[in-house]
Design an enzyme around this catalytic site. Structure first.
Site, PDB file in Angstrom:
ATOM      1  N   ASP A   1      35.382  31.383   3.280  1.00 51.57           N
ATOM      2  CA  ASP A   1      34.394  32.443   3.050  1.00 51.57           C
ATOM      3  C   ASP A   1      33.183  31.819   2.347  1.00 51.57           C
ATOM      4  O   ASP A   1      33.308  31.313   1.225  1.00 51.57           O
ATOM      5  CB  ASP A   1      35.023  33.541   2.187  1.00 51.57           C
TER       6      ASP A   1
ATOM      7  N   THR B   1      27.894  35.385   5.339  1.00 53.36           N
ATOM      8  CA  THR B   1      27.363  34.573   4.235  1.00 53.36           C
ATOM      9  C   THR B   1      27.128  33.125   4.669  1.00 53.36           C
ATOM     10  O   THR B   1      26.122  32.523   4.321  1.00 53.36           O
ATOM     11  CB  THR B   1      28.319  34.592   3.027  1.00 53.36           C
ATOM     12  N   THR B   2      28.063  32.583   5.460  1.00 53.57           N
ATOM     13  CA  THR B   2      27.913  31.196   5.932  1.00 53.57           C
ATOM     14  C   THR B   2      26.667  31.075   6.801  1.00 53.57           C
ATOM     15  O   THR B   2      25.876  30.150   6.641  1.00 53.57           O
ATOM     16  CB  THR B   2      29.174  30.765   6.717  1.00 53.57           C
TER      17      THR B   2
ATOM     18  N   ASP C   1      35.495  41.185   3.837  1.00 53.80           N
ATOM     19  CA  ASP C   1      34.439  40.821   4.785  1.00 53.80           C
ATOM     20  C   ASP C   1      34.442  41.758   5.980  1.00 53.80           C
ATOM     21  O   ASP C   1      33.400  42.189   6.464  1.00 53.80           O
ATOM     22  CB  ASP C   1      34.641  39.379   5.287  1.00 53.80           C
TER      23      ASP C   1
END
Length: 558
Positions: free
Chosen positions: A66, A99-100, A397
């Site tokens: 994550d 987020t990545t 997520d």
């Protein structure tokens, strides 16, 4: 450094031991640091992404892929790296997923900007170009996105499956099961106000406990409270529970001021104790009179009061967290009362069953089968602490992705197809703009291609050949959904495969990545102010000041 000359007189601007990086050097340093951070998490993208093991100073181990968790746990010191962490935090708070992608895109934008700076293009020109590109990409994103409603369970489950599929736990049948639970939870708590759908993820409680299997994860139409029923004599299973939520102590309050009670005879002592007992019995009688057979108390419950509650066949849980009390109120329809005086039948909530159950050696209270609860629980299980923690992150997520899709009401195709389509559009748009900005717009388009490129690499495909094939495919009309099928390592139609993602995730990633890149590019002077001796406030070098290598320290001003 940090000194100027004035008629031969030496002028000291900064305290001794301070450091300063100027102009192009400052830009180079910031770009290199931000790109290094982005590269560190790049390999975690997508269902074939790898995991990172993060070990803290205390030896605590976190295994995750994550993006937000990795960046938070990484303990970075350079200010530019901290800005990359901020991108991931913003993305996580706003949409809960992607987020990545956001951090990776920011790193790539900066790397491309570095190439343009080397060609002699001014930073402000690049910033203007990036602003135009981000705005144009957002417009195009809106055009190509498809509509989705909370009733469209099939599409929402596909979005959930893709969001959870990029995590370690999202393998095999558990992926579909978790996706279904998440969609069920989001649909249950979603509320329509003024024609808009609002999902407050705070009211979807994610509780975790190691033991069992990730497939044992369950949905509870109510609240799971990690506490036990206070007295062994109380019913452990209450059907058709009438629930009282009490925000005051069911015990004798100590006086506010220091008070002294003088007792001169044994009779007075026994009268005093009897009076205390009577007061506690009166409190319990008030609860009994309201018709409640289940009590959740935010504060303490006296042992004597527990005895009287047990005699009255009323179960009770004490020291319940405030957040759990609010969730219980939304799930059962009860009102939280702060005084027993006004407790009445109207304040009570309802749950089909309240039961105490031993989970992994600890007692937990299940409040379930509520009528149309506006707060629900997903109880995540897993074989070890690491698995259950990653399961919890995956569910969070996934909740973010599904609620974003429901709130925004739109989705786009995944597998790098939307990034490729936006990149293609931006290249054409760059040609229609005059001036040097078009070079920055083209750079933005190339930066977007990092998503399909990374997916291709993690699937074991040739990244260059794949990008060329994708560019060619996207030139044709009606091929907007062409992306990378990572499981088969081939190019395919993402819409037919059902690989879809919320438009809001992509929109936020583009916005936060471009804004952060623009901010970092504008910096041309880094002043790191430290006391004598090189450390922050007399600390050894690197402790709070600059790390070896002269990059801005944790306390470095920018």
């Amino acid at each position: 450094m940090g000194k100027g000359e004035l008629r031969g007189q030496q002028v000291l601007l900064l305290p001794e031991g301070s450091d300063r990086i100027l102009g192009r050097d400052a830009q180079r340093t910031n770009i290199a640091i931000a790109y290094a951070v982005a590269s560190a998490i790049r390999t975690t993208l997508g269902p074939k992404g790898m995991d990172k093991m993060l070990v803290s100073e205390l030896g605590d181990v976190v295994i995750t892929n994550d993006g937000a968790t990795i960046l938070e746990e990484m303990n970075v010191e350079h200010p530019a790296a901290k800005m990359m962490v901020e991108i991931a935090k913003t993305q996580d708070k706003e949409v809960g997923d992607g987020t990545t992608t956001a951090a990776m895109l920011a790193g790539e934008l900066l790397k491309r900007a570095g190439d343009l700076l080397d060609q002699g293009i001014h930073a402000s020109t690049i910033v203007n170009g990036y602003k135009q590109a981000a705005s144009e990409a957002t417009k195009k994103l809106k055009k190509v996105s498809q509509k989705v409603t909370p009733e469209d369970t099939n599409a929402l489950e596909k979005i959930a499956t893709i969001a959870i599929g990029s995590k370690t736990v999202g393998v095999g049948s558990s992926k579909e099961k978790l996706a279904k639970l998440v969609v069920q939870a989001v649909k249950q708590v979603a509320e329509k106000t003024d024609g808009k759908v609002i999902v407050d993820n705070d009211f979807i409680k994610v509780e975790k406990k190691e033991g069992g299997d990730i497939d044992d994860t369950e949905y509870i139409s109510g609240v799971l409270v990690d506490k036990e029923i206070v007295h062994s004599g109380m019913p452990k299973h209450v059907k058709n529970a009438k629930i009282a939520l009490i925000d005051c102590a069911i015990e004798i309050e100590k006086t506010e001021v220091d008070a002294k009670i003088e007792i001169t005879s044994p009779k007075q002592m026994s009268d005093f104790l009897n009076q205390e007992e009577k007061m506690l019995k009166d409190m319990v009688d008030k609860i009994k009179k309201s018709g409640a057979n289940m009590v959740f108390c935010q504060k303490g419950i006296d042992d004597v009061a527990q005895h009287y509650l047990a005699k009255a066949n009323i179960s009770a849980v004490r020291r319940v967290k405030k957040s759990d009390m609010e969730k219980l109120a939304r799930a059962t329809g009860a009102r939280i009362v702060s005084s027993l005086e006004g407790l009445s039948a109207e304040d009570l909530g309802y749950a089909g069953t309240v039961r105490e159950k031993k989970v992994a050696g600890e007692e937990m209270v299940y409040v379930e089968n509520c009528k149309d609860p506006k707060s629900v629980t997903i109880f995540v299980r897993g074989s070890t602490e690491h698995v259950v923690s990653e399961g919890e992150r995956a569910v969070r997520d996934c909740l973010g992705a599904v609620s974003s899709a429901v709130e925004e009401g739109s989705y786009v195709t995944g597998g790098g197809s939307i990034e490729m389509e936006l990149a293609n559009h931006l290249r054409k748009y760059a040609g229609s703009t005059g001036g040097r900005e078009q070079l920055a717009i083209t750079a933005f388009a190339e930066a977007l291609e990092i998503v399909p490129k990374t997916l291709a690499e993690s699937a074991g495909m040739d990244a260059i050949d794949t990008l060329v094939s994708l560019r060619t495919a996207h030139e044709k009309e009606g091929s907007e959904a062409t992306g990378i099928e990572v499981h088969k390592a081939e190019i395919s139609d993402m819409k037919k495969l059902g690989v879809i993602e919320p438009a809001k995730v992509k929109k936020q990633a583009i916005a936060s990545a471009s804004e952060a890149a623009e901010m970092i590019l504008r910096i041309d002077d880094m002043i790191s102010s430290k006391g004598k001796g090189g450390g922050g406030g007399g600390m050894p070098p690197g402790a709070g000041g600059m790390p070896p290598g002269g990059m801005g320290g944790a306390g470095g001003e920018m």
